[in-house]
Enzyme design. Structure first.
Site, PDB file in Angstrom:
ATOM      1  N   HIS A   1       3.962   5.917   2.219  1.00 19.11           N
ATOM      2  CA  HIS A   1       3.083   7.030   2.363  1.00 19.11           C
ATOM      3  C   HIS A   1       3.805   8.312   2.449  1.00 19.11           C
ATOM      4  CE1 HIS A   1      -0.954   8.433   4.240  1.00 19.11           C
ATOM      5  NE2 HIS A   1      -0.551   9.453   3.673  1.00 19.11           N
ATOM      6  N   TYR A   2       3.715   9.214   1.439  1.00 19.51           N
ATOM      7  CA  TYR A   2       4.675  10.448   1.635  1.00 19.51           C
ATOM      8  C   TYR A   2       3.753  11.615   2.342  1.00 19.51           C
ATOM      9  CZ  TYR A   2       7.911   8.091  -1.286  1.00 19.51           C
ATOM     10  OH  TYR A   2       8.647   7.341  -1.882  1.00 19.51           O
ATOM     11  N   PHE A   3       4.815  12.374   3.114  1.00 12.77           N
ATOM     12  CA  PHE A   3       4.073  13.568   3.911  1.00 12.77           C
ATOM     13  C   PHE A   3       4.854  14.841   3.406  1.00 12.77           C
ATOM     14  CE2 PHE A   3       2.865  10.060   6.409  1.00 12.77           C
ATOM     15  CZ  PHE A   3       1.727  10.357   6.754  1.00 12.77           C
TER      16      PHE A   3
ATOM     17  N   ALA B   1       0.915  11.773  -1.009  1.00 13.12           N
ATOM     18  CA  ALA B   1       0.689  10.478  -1.925  1.00 13.12           C
ATOM     19  C   ALA B   1       1.047   9.404  -1.390  1.00 13.12           C
ATOM     20  CB  ALA B   1       1.533  10.906  -3.330  1.00 13.12           C
TER      21      ALA B   1
END
Lengths: 190, 190
Positions: free
Chosen positions: B36-38, B107
Site C-alpha cells: 500500500h503506497y502513500f 495505489a
C-alpha cells in the site's frame, strides 16, 4: 478511542502512593521512558497541537501520533500507537526513516514512570507518578474511553483528581514544558 | 545499505526456474504481498522519486522508505525497512496514522512472489518471479550491498542477468506501472 488525562505538579509522591493504596490501585514496576519527538515538514505541530514521537521503554519501541486537543477541562485527543521492531538499531532506523521523510527532531523527554491501575464506575484508570528529567515530579491521571463516553469519563476523572487532593492542573505537555525551558541536550526546535 | 536491482518482463517462468535450479538457487515458498503506497503532504514522491509503503505479507506488516534512484544501469537506492505490529488491525492503525500525518493513499500493488536465493562472487543475490495483479509476469534480480561495493555489485548483477537470458530491463517500479495504467481499484493519485 480517546485518551483523557490531567496532569498535576506535585512535591510529595509518598502521600500520593498512600492515597492510591487506599483506593486499592495495582502498582506496576517503575519504567524508564525516553520519548523522541519530531516535527512535520508540512506544518508546525506546536501550532496544530499534534505530536509524533518514538517512545522507547528499555528495548521496546512504539510510535505514537496524538491529534489536536479537544475542548474541555481534561485533555482529550485522538491517539494512535503502534509497536515497531524492538531494539536500539530499529529505533535508529526509525529515526533515519522519518528524517528522510522530512521530519525534524525537536526534543527528547526522559522520565521514570510508576503506574498505578484502578477501576472506577466501570472505567479503567491509571495514575502515573512521573519524575521527569529537568522538570521534576508530576502525577498524571488518565482514562481511555470510547468517544461516546467522553462526558462521563471526564466527570470520573475530575472526581478522582479531587479525591487524590490534586489541584491546579498543568495544561502543557512535557514536550511543551521541555521546549519552553530550552533544556540543554534537547535539539533546538526549528 | 543499498538495494541494487533490475526488473525484466518475462513470458516464461518455467525456463527461468530451470536456469535458477542449474545455478543451485534455493527456492522459498511463494508469498502473497500487498503493498500500500502513500504520497507525502509536502512533496510529490512521483517527482522526487521516493516511495513510502506498508507491505503486508499474510499477517506480517512492514514499513518501507525508498530514496531517489541513483544513476547507473541497475536501480540503486537507499532503502529503510522496519517491521511493525502484526495483524490486519495494526495495518489499519498504521494507515490511519499516516493519513492523520497528511499522507495520501496512491495505489495498492498485489503480487505473488517466488524468491530464489543464491550466491555469486561473495554477494548474496535474490531472483524474484513476480506475478503482479493487472501487470503480468516479471523477474526481478537484486543485490543488497554496502555503498562502498556499489560498482562491483552492479557488475555482478549485469552478469547474472545475461546468464539468465534476461534482456530489455523495465526501469519503472510496479507502482509507476500501476499508476500509468490507471488500474481499476487503485485510488486516484492526487
Amino acid at each position: 478511542m480517546l485518551e483523557i488525562e490531567m496532569k498535576f505538579p506535585t512535591a510529595d509522591f509518598v502521600a500520593m502512593q498512600q492515597h492510591l493504596q487506599r483506593m486499592k490501585a495495582t502498582a506496576l514496576a517503575p519504567i524508564d521512558e525516553a520519548d523522541h519527538y519530531f516535527n512535520a515538514p508540512d506544518r508546525d505541530f506546536a501550532k496544530t497541537d499534534e505530536a509524533f514521537r518514538l517512545r522507547s521503554i528499555g528495548a521496546n519501541n512504539r510510535v505514537t501520533y496524538k491529534g489536536p486537543r479537544q475542548p474541555g477541562p481534561a485533555k482529550t485527543r485522538t491517539e494512535i500507537e503502534i509497536a515497531i521492531e524492538a531494539g536500539a538499531a530499529a529505533a535508529d532506523q526509525w529515526r533515519q526513516m522519518v528524517q528522510h521523510l522530512g521530519y525534524r527532531s525537536t526534543a527528547i523527554v526522559k522520565k521514570r514512570r510508576s503506574i498505578y491501575q484502578f477501576k472506577r464506575d466501570g472505567f479503567d484508570l491509571e495514575a502515573c507518578l512521573d519524575e521527569v528529567e529537568t522538570l521534576g515530579k508530576f502525577v498524571e491521571i488518565e482514562i481511555v474511553a470510547d468517544a461516546s463516553q467522553k462526558q462521563q469519563a471526564q466527570e470520573v476523572l475530575m472526581a478522582v483528581a479531587k479525591e487524590l487532593g490534586l489541584e491546579k492542573s498543568e495544561p502543557r505537555s512535557y514536550l511543551e514544558m521541555v521546549l519552553a525551558k530550552g533544556a540543554p541536550g534537547s535539539p533546538a526546535q526549528k
